[in-house]
Design a protein around this motif. Sequence first.
Motif, PDB file in Angstrom:
ATOM      1  N   PHE A 166      22.852   6.250  34.520  1.00  0.00           N
ATOM      2  CA  PHE A 166      23.711   7.363  34.928  1.00  0.00           C
ATOM      3  C   PHE A 166      24.848   7.600  33.944  1.00  0.00           C
ATOM      4  O   PHE A 166      25.312   8.736  33.789  1.00  0.00           O
ATOM      5  CB  PHE A 166      24.228   7.150  36.348  1.00  0.00           C
ATOM      6  CG  PHE A 166      23.284   7.691  37.385  1.00  0.00           C
ATOM      7  CD1 PHE A 166      23.329   9.018  37.774  1.00  0.00           C
ATOM      8  CD2 PHE A 166      22.319   6.875  37.946  1.00  0.00           C
ATOM      9  CE1 PHE A 166      22.443   9.526  38.704  1.00  0.00           C
ATOM     10  CE2 PHE A 166      21.424   7.378  38.888  1.00  0.00           C
ATOM     11  CZ  PHE A 166      21.486   8.703  39.261  1.00  0.00           C
TER      12      PHE A 166
ATOM     13  N   ASP B 265      25.468  11.131  32.273  1.00  0.00           N
ATOM     14  CA  ASP B 265      26.798  11.743  32.224  1.00  0.00           C
ATOM     15  C   ASP B 265      27.095  12.268  30.829  1.00  0.00           C
ATOM     16  O   ASP B 265      27.739  13.314  30.665  1.00  0.00           O
ATOM     17  CB  ASP B 265      27.849  10.717  32.658  1.00  0.00           C
ATOM     18  CG  ASP B 265      29.141  11.362  33.112  1.00  0.00           C
ATOM     19  OD1 ASP B 265      29.095  12.486  33.653  1.00  0.00           O
ATOM     20  OD2 ASP B 265      30.205  10.744  32.947  1.00  0.00           O
TER      21      ASP B 265
ATOM     22  N   GLU C 113      24.494   7.844  43.793  1.00  0.00           N
ATOM     23  CA  GLU C 113      24.632   8.321  42.427  1.00  0.00           C
ATOM     24  C   GLU C 113      24.520   9.846  42.354  1.00  0.00           C
ATOM     25  O   GLU C 113      25.253  10.499  41.619  1.00  0.00           O
ATOM     26  CB  GLU C 113      23.573   7.672  41.524  1.00  0.00           C
ATOM     27  CG  GLU C 113      23.907   6.252  41.110  1.00  0.00           C
ATOM     28  CD  GLU C 113      23.716   5.248  42.238  1.00  0.00           C
ATOM     29  OE1 GLU C 113      23.024   5.567  43.234  1.00  0.00           O
ATOM     30  OE2 GLU C 113      24.269   4.142  42.131  1.00  0.00           O
TER      31      GLU C 113
ATOM     32  N   TYR D   8      27.280  12.620  40.792  1.00  0.00           N
ATOM     33  CA  TYR D   8      27.042  13.381  39.571  1.00  0.00           C
ATOM     34  C   TYR D   8      26.457  14.775  39.781  1.00  0.00           C
ATOM     35  O   TYR D   8      26.697  15.666  38.962  1.00  0.00           O
ATOM     36  CB  TYR D   8      26.101  12.593  38.646  1.00  0.00           C
ATOM     37  CG  TYR D   8      26.693  11.333  38.081  1.00  0.00           C
ATOM     38  CD1 TYR D   8      27.518  11.377  36.971  1.00  0.00           C
ATOM     39  CD2 TYR D   8      26.425  10.091  38.650  1.00  0.00           C
ATOM     40  CE1 TYR D   8      28.060  10.218  36.437  1.00  0.00           C
ATOM     41  CE2 TYR D   8      26.968   8.930  38.125  1.00  0.00           C
ATOM     42  CZ  TYR D   8      27.788   8.997  37.013  1.00  0.00           C
ATOM     43  OH  TYR D   8      28.331   7.850  36.494  1.00  0.00           O
TER      44      TYR D   8
END
Length: 284
Positions: free
Chosen positions: A185, A189, A207, A211
Amino acid sequence: MAAIELEDLSFRYRNQRGEPALRDVSLTVEEGEFLGVVGETGAGKTTLLSAMCGVIPFHTSGDRAGTVRVKGRAVEAYGSLSALSSAISMVLDSPENQLFNLHVFDEVIWGPENMGFDREEIIERGERALRLFGLEGFEDRITYTLSGGEKQKVAIASIYALSPEIILLDEPTSQLDPIGTEMVFEAIDQLIAEGVTIVMAEHKIEELAKYADRIAVLRGGELTHVDETRAFFLDGADHGVAPPQVTELGLELSRSGVDGFRIPLTLEEATAEYAGVLRREGPR
């Protein structure tokens, strides 16, 4: 222009019995968006991503109806998976199925080499991908000795080296522990910061809550719910997806009469919000 547009997409695999894998799915993914796709095993998530990136129909055949457009063009108009890969590419759930080279740098530049770029651009793309995903110093590492999270980061970096504007990820953390999941992740990002459009099928709701811009639910091959992430978890809709635990706590506190705080979606938000609640409310 939208990144991806689906209109009344249906698909049945060859020799598939029963209900089709996808049924009348209409969905638009905007440029620069991170769309999370959730649903039970067999709901059609992999089929959806395969249709988006052209694996259906270029590689996998069956009965297909409806339209899939990538960057305003029907996928068929690209002519081949190779041509389409410059606009959209897909990362599989198991990195072992997507790593082909012995050394990390050879893996990262393998795609640009096969696309026929000149040597200077191949090297530049490879070095930039390594920098972006924190893989500097990994150039000569043996791919099969890496951890699961490192392998998946290499797989994502190798896709990024092709410079697609859209990247699809099919449950990329399904075989990873929490550390490996966080590594993946963090890499995603970085893609978001670069303006890459992301569509991810994923079971790890915490998660996605942190995000994703929007979340879509597939159930039995049908798109049953799509909403902005905060509204998705807080508006009480019966979409069958439980919110993150920190959000459940906030909802319970709100129902019990505690106010003056914003219901959190992430652990970081919860730390700040619940600290304030404890200061105001004190022990009970």
